[in-house]
Enzyme design. Sequence first.
Site, PDB file in Angstrom:
ATOM      1  N   ASP A  31       6.993  43.575  49.384  1.00 28.26           N
ATOM      2  CA  ASP A  31       8.101  43.876  48.470  1.00 28.26           C
ATOM      3  C   ASP A  31       9.391  43.984  49.270  1.00 28.26           C
ATOM      4  O   ASP A  31       9.376  44.426  50.425  1.00 28.26           O
ATOM      5  CB  ASP A  31       7.836  45.194  47.716  1.00 28.26           C
ATOM      6  CG  ASP A  31       8.529  45.240  46.365  1.00 28.26           C
ATOM      7  OD1 ASP A  31       7.830  45.271  45.337  1.00 28.26           O
ATOM      8  OD2 ASP A  31       9.785  45.227  46.323  1.00 28.26           O
ATOM      9  N   SER A  34      14.119  45.567  46.194  1.00 32.50           N
ATOM     10  CA  SER A  34      15.376  45.307  45.485  1.00 32.50           C
ATOM     11  C   SER A  34      15.451  46.031  44.144  1.00 32.50           C
ATOM     12  O   SER A  34      16.536  46.311  43.645  1.00 32.50           O
ATOM     13  CB  SER A  34      15.566  43.805  45.266  1.00 32.50           C
ATOM     14  OG  SER A  34      14.574  43.297  44.396  1.00 32.50           O
ATOM     15  N   PHE A  80       4.190  38.577  41.582  1.00 33.22           N
ATOM     16  CA  PHE A  80       5.060  39.345  40.686  1.00 33.22           C
ATOM     17  C   PHE A  80       6.536  39.218  41.046  1.00 33.22           C
ATOM     18  O   PHE A  80       7.406  39.407  40.197  1.00 33.22           O
ATOM     19  CB  PHE A  80       4.716  40.847  40.761  1.00 33.22           C
ATOM     20  CG  PHE A  80       3.338  41.221  40.326  1.00 33.22           C
ATOM     21  CD1 PHE A  80       3.010  41.283  38.979  1.00 33.22           C
ATOM     22  CD2 PHE A  80       2.361  41.543  41.257  1.00 33.22           C
ATOM     23  CE1 PHE A  80       1.744  41.648  38.575  1.00 33.22           C
ATOM     24  CE2 PHE A  80       1.089  41.917  40.856  1.00 33.22           C
ATOM     25  CZ  PHE A  80       0.774  41.970  39.510  1.00 33.22           C
ATOM     26  N   LYS A  84      14.551  39.825  37.186  1.00 36.36           N
ATOM     27  CA  LYS A  84      13.908  39.750  35.864  1.00 36.36           C
ATOM     28  C   LYS A  84      14.749  40.191  34.671  1.00 36.36           C
ATOM     29  O   LYS A  84      14.198  40.402  33.582  1.00 36.36           O
ATOM     30  CB  LYS A  84      12.624  40.587  35.883  1.00 36.36           C
ATOM     31  CG  LYS A  84      12.874  42.074  36.134  1.00 36.36           C
ATOM     32  CD  LYS A  84      11.618  42.896  35.965  1.00 36.36           C
ATOM     33  CE  LYS A  84      11.935  44.381  35.969  1.00 36.36           C
ATOM     34  NZ  LYS A  84      10.770  45.206  35.632  1.00 36.36           N
ATOM     35  N   SER A 124       6.172  34.647  31.570  1.00 36.41           N
ATOM     36  CA  SER A 124       6.840  35.473  30.568  1.00 36.41           C
ATOM     37  C   SER A 124       6.866  34.762  29.220  1.00 36.41           C
ATOM     38  O   SER A 124       6.897  33.525  29.151  1.00 36.41           O
ATOM     39  CB  SER A 124       8.274  35.752  31.032  1.00 36.41           C
ATOM     40  OG  SER A 124       9.059  36.252  29.978  1.00 36.41           O
ATOM     41  N   TYR A 148      16.859  33.418  33.354  1.00 33.57           N
ATOM     42  CA  TYR A 148      15.632  34.103  33.777  1.00 33.57           C
ATOM     43  C   TYR A 148      14.412  33.360  33.240  1.00 33.57           C
ATOM     44  O   TYR A 148      13.474  33.026  33.973  1.00 33.57           O
ATOM     45  CB  TYR A 148      15.629  35.550  33.292  1.00 33.57           C
ATOM     46  CG  TYR A 148      14.255  36.174  33.281  1.00 33.57           C
ATOM     47  CD1 TYR A 148      13.605  36.475  34.470  1.00 33.57           C
ATOM     48  CD2 TYR A 148      13.592  36.425  32.078  1.00 33.57           C
ATOM     49  CE1 TYR A 148      12.321  37.019  34.464  1.00 33.57           C
ATOM     50  CE2 TYR A 148      12.327  36.971  32.059  1.00 33.57           C
ATOM     51  CZ  TYR A 148      11.693  37.267  33.245  1.00 33.57           C
ATOM     52  OH  TYR A 148      10.421  37.792  33.230  1.00 33.57           O
ATOM     53  N   LYS A 152      11.146  31.005  35.068  1.00 34.73           N
ATOM     54  CA  LYS A 152       9.710  31.125  34.797  1.00 34.73           C
ATOM     55  C   LYS A 152       9.123  29.783  34.368  1.00 34.73           C
ATOM     56  O   LYS A 152       8.043  29.383  34.822  1.00 34.73           O
ATOM     57  CB  LYS A 152       9.465  32.188  33.715  1.00 34.73           C
ATOM     58  CG  LYS A 152       9.806  33.604  34.120  1.00 34.73           C
ATOM     59  CD  LYS A 152       8.921  34.113  35.238  1.00 34.73           C
ATOM     60  CE  LYS A 152       9.134  35.594  35.507  1.00 34.73           C
ATOM     61  NZ  LYS A 152       8.323  36.094  36.639  1.00 34.73           N
ATOM     62  N   ASN A 197      17.732  47.537  31.928  1.00 28.48           N
ATOM     63  CA  ASN A 197      17.886  46.397  31.027  1.00 28.48           C
ATOM     64  C   ASN A 197      16.822  46.411  29.935  1.00 28.48           C
ATOM     65  O   ASN A 197      16.987  45.767  28.904  1.00 28.48           O
ATOM     66  CB  ASN A 197      17.783  45.087  31.812  1.00 28.48           C
ATOM     67  CG  ASN A 197      19.001  44.837  32.675  1.00 28.48           C
ATOM     68  OD1 ASN A 197      20.077  44.559  32.164  1.00 28.48           O
ATOM     69  ND2 ASN A 197      18.840  44.956  33.983  1.00 28.48           N
ATOM     70  N   ASP A 294      19.255  36.768  23.910  1.00 29.22           N
ATOM     71  CA  ASP A 294      18.212  37.453  23.150  1.00 29.22           C
ATOM     72  C   ASP A 294      17.858  36.658  21.886  1.00 29.22           C
ATOM     73  O   ASP A 294      18.687  35.909  21.350  1.00 29.22           O
ATOM     74  CB  ASP A 294      18.670  38.859  22.754  1.00 29.22           C
ATOM     75  CG  ASP A 294      18.462  39.871  23.867  1.00 29.22           C
ATOM     76  OD1 ASP A 294      17.788  39.536  24.854  1.00 29.22           O
ATOM     77  OD2 ASP A 294      18.978  41.002  23.746  1.00 29.22           O
TER      78      ASP A 294
END
Length: 333
Positions: A31, A34, A80, A84, A124, A148, A152, A197, A294
């Site tokens: 990792d 961040s 992972f 994001k 996602s 984003y 993916k 977020n 969105d």
Amino acid sequence: MAVLLTGGLGYIGSHTAVELLNSGEEIIILDNLSNCKREVADKIREITNKDFKLYIADLLNRADIEKIFEDNSISEVIHFAGLKAVGESCEKPLEYYHNNITGTLILLETMRKYGCNKIVFSSSATVYGNPKTVPITEDFPLSTTNPYGTTKLFIEQILQDTVKAYPEWSCINLRYFNPVGAHSSGKIGEDPNGIPNNLMPYINLVAAGKLDHLNVFGNDYDTKDGTGVRDYIHVVDLSLAHLKALEKLRNMQGIEVYNIGTGEGYSVLDIVHAFEKANDLTIKYEIAPRRVGDIATCYADATKAKVELGWKATKSLEDMCKDAWNYTKNNIK
């Protein structure tokens, strides 16, 4: 042989680490911190009473990644790591493309160099774009509404091409819907840096008095109350899906895709009211303009995961709300 978790101290990675360790797997966590804290590693050890190797490194640093593979016998990767946030990706598209895609390419190239050819990828539901109908099945058309989601989708294509070119490879893409909740111990949960977020940590900070109110982004969508509808899944249920995916990955070749969700759609206001009821609290909220990128409604048909992986979400919306608040109230500073 160990399973490498990239982004393994993050929200979903840390919960999956717990479940893997509890099931007897040897893990290695990488990792770059961040969007998480180093002390999460200690919490994982406390919960499981087991140890693991931890590397503070960035996928963009090829030398560091190669050293990890050189020094360890890694049999599979659960990937992972990645930026994001939907809204932030619209403001910083180049940063998202560079971090998520270049980092993945370096990871895959290193895996190939060191003979590791099995990967579970954290994809996602954003790869479905703005679906014409719901629930969403894995064979729906793919498109995106934000950078984003596009990262993916591009990575899924990269993995598909990789598996096609190298028949010894196997890959499972898990298309997550909306993870919420926390480990029942209250030791690990969703703890993003800065203003969240995602909905649930935002609600939790309002409940804790750290933020004055929740901004509800849009109340004019074509939904029952005008707010966005999503498929919220408990993070522990989601983590257990990775164990099932790993089990299948070890006995297959090629590539498979699975939706990981509950199959239930809840609006933003549904979540607010469920949180209030579960925890006997009042959440102040205000309606704000829609966020770029969105969509109105998104929830899963997770039948394929049930049939082929033997996985099904079992935790309720009340569990999600109670566990999320339990984590926040035990860890808020």
